[in-house]
Design an enzyme around this catalytic site. Sequence first.
Site, mmCIF file in Angstrom:
data_model
loop_
_atom_site.group_PDB
_atom_site.id
_atom_site.type_symbol
_atom_site.label_atom_id
_atom_site.label_comp_id
_atom_site.label_asym_id
_atom_site.label_seq_id
_atom_site.Cartn_x
_atom_site.Cartn_y
_atom_site.Cartn_z
ATOM 1 N N PRO A 222 -50.583 33.215 -56.658
ATOM 2 C CA PRO A 222 -50.134 34.191 -57.661
ATOM 3 C C PRO A 222 -51.063 34.371 -58.867
ATOM 4 O O PRO A 222 -50.772 35.171 -59.738
ATOM 5 C CB PRO A 222 -48.789 33.604 -58.112
ATOM 6 C CG PRO A 222 -48.970 32.134 -57.950
ATOM 7 C CD PRO A 222 -49.812 31.947 -56.732
ATOM 8 N N ASP B 146 -55.977 38.141 -51.260
ATOM 9 C CA ASP B 146 -54.736 37.614 -50.704
ATOM 10 C C ASP B 146 -54.322 38.474 -49.518
ATOM 11 O O ASP B 146 -54.610 39.680 -49.484
ATOM 12 C CB ASP B 146 -53.607 37.566 -51.735
ATOM 13 C CG ASP B 146 -52.516 36.584 -51.307
ATOM 14 O OD1 ASP B 146 -52.612 35.397 -51.683
ATOM 15 O OD2 ASP B 146 -51.593 36.996 -50.580
ATOM 16 N N ASP C 176 -59.002 27.434 -52.587
ATOM 17 C CA ASP C 176 -57.774 26.671 -52.793
ATOM 18 C C ASP C 176 -56.895 26.950 -51.574
ATOM 19 O O ASP C 176 -56.038 27.826 -51.591
ATOM 20 C CB ASP C 176 -57.096 27.101 -54.094
ATOM 21 C CG ASP C 176 -55.900 26.239 -54.427
ATOM 22 O OD1 ASP C 176 -56.046 25.002 -54.408
ATOM 23 O OD2 ASP C 176 -54.810 26.793 -54.686
ATOM 24 N N CYS D 108 -53.327 20.958 -53.014
ATOM 25 C CA CYS D 108 -52.332 20.269 -53.844
ATOM 26 C C CYS D 108 -51.577 19.256 -52.976
ATOM 27 O O CYS D 108 -50.356 19.163 -53.026
ATOM 28 C CB CYS D 108 -51.380 21.252 -54.517
ATOM 29 S SG CYS D 108 -50.502 22.357 -53.391
#
Length: 309
Positions: free
Chosen positions: A130, A151, A194, A247
């Site tokens: 986001p 995206d 990421d 993450c």
Amino acid sequence: PNKSEDIQAYLSAYYSHPSWLVKRWLSRYGSEFTEELLKANNEKPKLTLRVNNIVTNKIEIGRLLSSVSLSFSDGKYLPNFVNLHGMTNITNWEYFNNGYFSVQDESTGFSCYLLDPKPNERVLDLFAAPGGKTSLLADLMQNKGEIIAIDKYESRIKILNKNLDRLKITNVKTIEADALEFVDAEKFDKILLDVPCSGLGTLTKKPDIKWRRDIGDILKLAELQPRLLEKGASLLKPGGELVFSTCTIEPEENFEVIEAFLKKHKEFELVQAVKYFDKSLVADNGCVQTYPNVHGIDGAFAAKLKLKN
């Protein structure tokens, strides 16, 4: 528990974690570290803000927080992060709507600071929505140069654009595309990857993940992530740099991906993260690795690769 064979059952029951995950962590970390990790994952999540220097600065944010009697302290490791002491509807505050800050865990900043983008460079964020990391990259670039933010889904691109608009960011071009199919005529100075991951470093904020994931998910992601790294690497200029981040704290999704890539691609080298961060944040392999029980923030991994000239 009095017997070693009882430890897994005890920890799984007491801390409400699935047994497969506890078993993995026990075999890797031992019982003491695993119990501390499970305990940290069960703690109340912290509320952390990232100051948007495109609009304001940390001193002004501190003054504004004090003016409404919100207690706060500096982030533990990175500049421009602020910890609020106590939960609040901070996103209803006019200064959030005016782009003064984002709500963002400090762990999300390591990949961006490790990438170290400069004003006027051409940067690719291959999994942008986001937009927390995209907006930090823009901040570090002083809203100059160009960031191409990718995206796959239109709905997420809309969220990304909304966040960029709120933060007054103008150097980002968003593109709806599958990362594996994205092509560009010009190579990039810096690339942030990421990548999609199990999210097992974020259980404090997303406790349901531990019930929605199983070992099969980790193995599937461990097959996808090397393909994404190969794709990102193909878009880099000679002398350019790439950061691969997640993450999660699972090695199959982290350093094992990097290690396999470097064995295959001798034209790349690993940049030691200790050049950018305190050694307490850097594992023996030279990459950033944080843990909730050790660092007081989400678990995150980041590795920097450089394409040799």
